[in-house]
Design a protein around this motif. Structure first.
Motif, PDB file in Angstrom:
ATOM      1  N   SER A  36      42.783  24.880  36.859  1.00 14.86           N
ATOM      2  CA  SER A  36      41.525  25.455  36.393  1.00 14.86           C
ATOM      3  C   SER A  36      41.669  26.971  36.373  1.00 14.86           C
ATOM      4  O   SER A  36      42.713  27.519  36.718  1.00 14.86           O
ATOM      5  N   ILE A  37      40.614  27.647  35.965  1.00 20.87           N
ATOM      6  CA  ILE A  37      40.626  29.115  35.984  1.00 20.87           C
ATOM      7  C   ILE A  37      40.581  29.570  37.435  1.00 20.87           C
ATOM      8  O   ILE A  37      39.670  29.200  38.182  1.00 20.87           O
ATOM      9  N   PRO A  38      41.546  30.355  37.882  1.00 25.93           N
ATOM     10  CA  PRO A  38      41.540  30.774  39.294  1.00 25.93           C
ATOM     11  C   PRO A  38      40.378  31.710  39.597  1.00 25.93           C
ATOM     12  O   PRO A  38      40.005  32.559  38.775  1.00 25.93           O
ATOM     13  N   THR A  39      39.822  31.546  40.765  1.00 26.94           N
ATOM     14  CA  THR A  39      38.746  32.421  41.238  1.00 26.94           C
ATOM     15  C   THR A  39      39.147  33.022  42.578  1.00 26.94           C
ATOM     16  O   THR A  39      39.917  32.428  43.328  1.00 26.94           O
ATOM     17  N   PHE A  91      49.591  33.131  49.709  1.00 22.41           N
ATOM     18  CA  PHE A  91      50.594  33.355  48.664  1.00 22.41           C
ATOM     19  C   PHE A  91      50.238  32.568  47.400  1.00 22.41           C
ATOM     20  O   PHE A  91      50.332  33.084  46.278  1.00 22.41           O
ATOM     21  N   ALA A  92      49.845  31.321  47.568  1.00 18.23           N
ATOM     22  CA  ALA A  92      49.479  30.494  46.420  1.00 18.23           C
ATOM     23  C   ALA A  92      48.260  31.059  45.697  1.00 18.23           C
ATOM     24  O   ALA A  92      48.217  31.118  44.457  1.00 18.23           O
ATOM     25  N   ALA A 105      48.269  32.531  41.822  1.00 21.02           N
ATOM     26  CA  ALA A 105      47.378  31.958  40.816  1.00 21.02           C
ATOM     27  C   ALA A 105      46.491  33.028  40.182  1.00 21.02           C
ATOM     28  O   ALA A 105      46.286  33.050  38.962  1.00 21.02           O
ATOM     29  N   LEU A 106      45.960  33.945  40.994  1.00 15.54           N
ATOM     30  CA  LEU A 106      45.109  35.012  40.457  1.00 15.54           C
ATOM     31  C   LEU A 106      45.865  35.909  39.495  1.00 15.54           C
ATOM     32  O   LEU A 106      45.275  36.487  38.574  1.00 15.54           O
ATOM     33  N   ALA A 107      47.184  36.028  39.672  1.00 16.52           N
ATOM     34  CA  ALA A 107      47.997  36.874  38.800  1.00 16.52           C
ATOM     35  C   ALA A 107      48.378  36.187  37.492  1.00 16.52           C
ATOM     36  O   ALA A 107      49.055  36.785  36.661  1.00 16.52           O
ATOM     37  N   ALA A 148      50.089  40.877  37.193  1.00 15.33           N
ATOM     38  CA  ALA A 148      48.853  40.255  36.712  1.00 15.33           C
ATOM     39  C   ALA A 148      48.546  40.667  35.272  1.00 15.33           C
ATOM     40  O   ALA A 148      47.999  39.876  34.499  1.00 15.33           O
ATOM     41  N   ALA A 149      48.898  41.902  34.898  1.00 15.35           N
ATOM     42  CA  ALA A 149      48.716  42.334  33.510  1.00 15.35           C
ATOM     43  C   ALA A 149      49.584  41.489  32.582  1.00 15.35           C
ATOM     44  O   ALA A 149      49.141  41.076  31.499  1.00 15.35           O
ATOM     45  N   LEU A 150      50.822  41.192  33.009  1.00 13.40           N
ATOM     46  CA  LEU A 150      51.691  40.317  32.215  1.00 13.40           C
ATOM     47  C   LEU A 150      51.113  38.912  32.137  1.00 13.40           C
ATOM     48  O   LEU A 150      51.119  38.274  31.072  1.00 13.40           O
ATOM     49  N   GLY A 151      50.600  38.410  33.270  1.00 16.52           N
ATOM     50  CA  GLY A 151      50.013  37.081  33.274  1.00 16.52           C
ATOM     51  C   GLY A 151      48.844  36.966  32.322  1.00 16.52           C
ATOM     52  O   GLY A 151      48.589  35.893  31.761  1.00 16.52           O
ATOM     53  N   ARG A 152      48.148  38.061  32.107  1.00 16.81           N
ATOM     54  CA  ARG A 152      47.000  38.071  31.182  1.00 16.81           C
ATOM     55  C   ARG A 152      47.448  38.236  29.736  1.00 16.81           C
ATOM     56  O   ARG A 152      47.058  37.451  28.859  1.00 16.81           O
TER      57      ARG A 152
END
Length: 673
Positions: A55-58, A176-177, A181-183, A448-452
């Motif tokens: 799902s979308i990480p929160t 860590f998980a 996920a947030l990234a 995280a910028a790459l993940g987006r």
């Protein structure tokens, strides 16, 4: 790991990836796309080899690591070492510019300060005494909220080694998980010690650090790639490898097969891919020759598939990307049916990837190429356990990330794992994106910028403008913020002035940490990449050089019969991928044949090629192998004085014929001592 789309319209229709819709609280269920080996040659190398519910990480309420999402108030807690002298604070950005100040009114409060209205970015919070002196500090990050679950085919992955860096610490493992996920990470790489896990031949523990780590990572929608690189003491061959040589492969491949089968069964639904060793080609991890790596790979593959046919089995990854001799060995040993991804490592500059990855592109045989460790070496400036980087070096690390991912995807990589998520100092070098308490460095925000922006990305090509060859423009088709767009990743190898063509319909521009910039691309370029979002298809207006990809697909089925040469470890000559033998006298070879099927097989093994000036006696064997049986093939080998040069340049090739059980191959090099 090196790519380009090969998908025909017809096969797109035939190719499906079924996303599992039911997941238990603790584990996901992997689904491997059902596709035959022959048809695999026509499929997209960027395809999702596995799917997992996500799902979308929160951000959790406790905000592990001081990581927040855009729009949330930033509540910074006291570090444990907070000084009673602290009376104020100040907030700094990645350039160390002070952007906020405040006072500490209540030290007993759970939070040091609440800061609202912060944009995406990385922040340093310094605690000040009455004289304005810094008495302590911590860090925080604000990330964009992902608009959709991370695409199953996203190339953005990370190495975490959670089972080791948070050994038997479930709270730290879960953090860590959550942070991965947030990234926006797709795959996460872990670590296992075979010797630490299995203390005896028939002893498997009930619950370990590997179990809790795998459960947490699957729970947060992360696909786990696991790797091991040691052999239990009870499985070593002291006669050939000496005592306590835990980094050597087990010589009895049946022990390897049995372990891999057990791991595939135990971690089904939690660990979706395995590398059956780490960097076996270097002395630190055993110093194995390519023939040893190929026989090991075959037995491991068969074990994993016996335990879980849907598991993704990767190549036992190199340190580096392999050499010409490594590629020759993979092909001569006909190893391609025994791996589904071809895995490499790199710690070189991104501009070197094209040349460095060339042997891997050849040996991958049409399989996806994964780079499962890729980082930058920077010296820490403080002692353990924190081993902090200097301000200059933490920015070097953060700016390296976009350049590294873009460069590797253009050079043919399909999944890129940054090394490493957690704090990891090694011989004075700090590799980690997170600090010792799991608070972020700027590199974490850059990831995280790459993940987006590269969510589900495929590389379209590269442009190096003729009028300014310092500039690098890499183009991707991606899903930033849940919408299909083209994304340009742009930087300069040295500071320069340059502009994109004004005809490009730019939608948005962001800096290397994902912070929005003015709509026009900056004209001053340096090593900090910018992300330029364009409408889908707009990047085709640029004169793009097409990305490189894995070599042509080679089909074939894995034979359950595996052939193996066992030579004393002292005879290894790694620079020639060979074993040494004396000239002018016979050497008894330890050749073995294994049957990893559940029925007896019969066949012949023939010496298909022996270099001129060399002699192998006999040159043919007829054998019958019962299920899980291993047989010794008696053989004598000699090199005469005139065969020195030929032996050094050639492969000894054995080819089996076992009817329906296939045609196993073994190729190795024997050179004069």
């Amino acid at each position: 790991m090196q790519n380009s789309r090969l998908l025909s319209v017809t096969l797109k229709v035939l190719y499906f990836v079924f996303l599992v819709t039911v997941m238990s609280v603790c584990r996901g269920q992997e689904t491997a796309p059902q596709i035959t080996k022959d048809r695999q040659s026509q499929t997209d190398l960027n395809r999702a080899l596995q799917t997992i519910p996500r799902s979308i990480p929160t951000a959790p309420p406790e905000h592990p690591g001081n990581v927040f999402l855009l729009g949330e108030d930033v509540n910074i807690k006291f570090p444990k070492e907070i000084s009673n002298k602290a009376v104020g604070w100040r907030l700094l950005d990645d350039r160390r510019a002070v952007i906020r100040r405040g006072t500490i009114d209540d030290k007993k409060s759970k939070a040091l300060v609440t800061i609202g209205g912060l944009g995406i970015g990385w922040y340093r919070i310094e605690l000040l005494d009455a004289a304005g002196k810094v008495v302590n500090w911590t860090t925080a990050a604000v990330l964009a909220r992902l608009a959709e679950p991370v695409p199953q085919d996203s190339p953005v992955c990370v190495d975490s080694a959670t089972s080791w860096f948070a050994a038997n610490e479930p709270v730290r493992q879960e953090r860590f998980a959550q942070l991965a996920a947030l990234a926006g990470v797709n795959w996460i790489r872990d670590r296992m010690s075979w010797g630490g896990f299995q203390r005896g031949p028939d002893k498997l523990p009930n619950k370990t650090t590997y179990d809790t780590a795998a459960t947490f990572q699957a729970r947060y929608g992360l696909k786990v790639l696991q790797v091991f690189h040691d052999t239990p003491g009870w499985a070593l061959n002291e006669q050939l490898d000496g005592k306590r040589r835990y980094k050597r492969f087990p010589r009895n491949l049946r022990l390897l097969y049995k372990f891999c089968k057990a791991m595939a069964q135990r971690y089904k639904g939690r660990v979706l891919a395995w590398e059956p060793w780490n960097e076996a080609n270097i002395t630190m991890f055993g110093g194995h020759t390519i023939d040893e790596m190929c026989s090991h790979q075959k037995a491991a593959y068969l074990g994993y598939k016996a335990g879980n046919p849907n598991l993704t089995v990767c190549w036992n990854v190199y340190a580096g990307a392999g050499t010409r001799l490594h590629s020759e060995g993979v092909l001569e040993n006909e190893t391609w049916p025994y791996f589904e991804t071809y895995n490499i490592h790199s710690y070189q500059k991104p501009d070197n990837y094209l040349k460095q990855f060339a042997p891997a592109r050849e040996a991958a045989c049409g399989r996806p190429i994964w780079i499962t460790e890729c980082g930058v070496r920077l010296l820490s400036k403080t002692g353990r356990p924190w081993s902090e980087l200097s301000q200059e070096d933490e920015l070097k690390q953060a700016k390296f990330i976009a350049r590294s991912y873009a460069g590797s995807l253009f050079a043919g990589v399909n999944r890129h794992f940054f090394f490493i998520l957690g704090n990891f100092p090694e011989r004075g070098v700090q590799f980690g994106l997170l600090r010792n308490d799991q608070t972020p460095g700027p590199g974490y925000v850059a990831l995280a910028a790459l993940g987006r922006f590269l969510a589900g990305a495929t590389c379209l090509g590269r442009w190096v403008p003729e009028n300014n060859p310092s500039v690098r423009v890499y183009a991707f088709h991606s899903r930033p913020d849940g919408r299909q767009r083209d994304v340009l990743v742009i930087w300069a190898e040295k500071p320069t002035t340059w502009s994109l063509p004004t005809s490009l319909p730019t939608e948005a521009v962001y800096d290397y940490l994902g912070r929005p910039l003015v709509k026009n691309t900056p004209t001053k370029m340096d090593s900090a990449a910018v992300f330029v979002l364009l409408p889908k298809g707009a990047a085709r207006k640029l004169p793009l050089e097409p990305p490189l990809r894995s070599s042509a697909f080679r089909g074939g089925e894995a034979s359950p019969v595996v052939l193996q040469l066992q030579m004393h470890n002292n005879s290894t000559k790694l620079d020639q991928q060979a074993h040494t033998v004396p000239v002018g006298e016979e050497t008894n070879l330890r050749l073995f044949a294994y049957n990893f099927s559940n029925k007896a097989v019969s066949g012949t093994i023939t010496a298909e090629h022996v270099p001129q000036g060399c002699k192998l006696v006999p040159d043919r064997w007829e054998i019958t192998l019962e299920p899980m049986e291993r047989k010794h093939l008696p053989a004598r080998f000699s090199i005469n004085a005139s065969g020195r040069d030929a032996a050094s340049d050639g492969w000894i090739k054995l080819q089996g014929d076992f009817a329906d059980a296939g045609q196993p191959a073994l190729a190795f090099r024997l050179v004069p001592k």
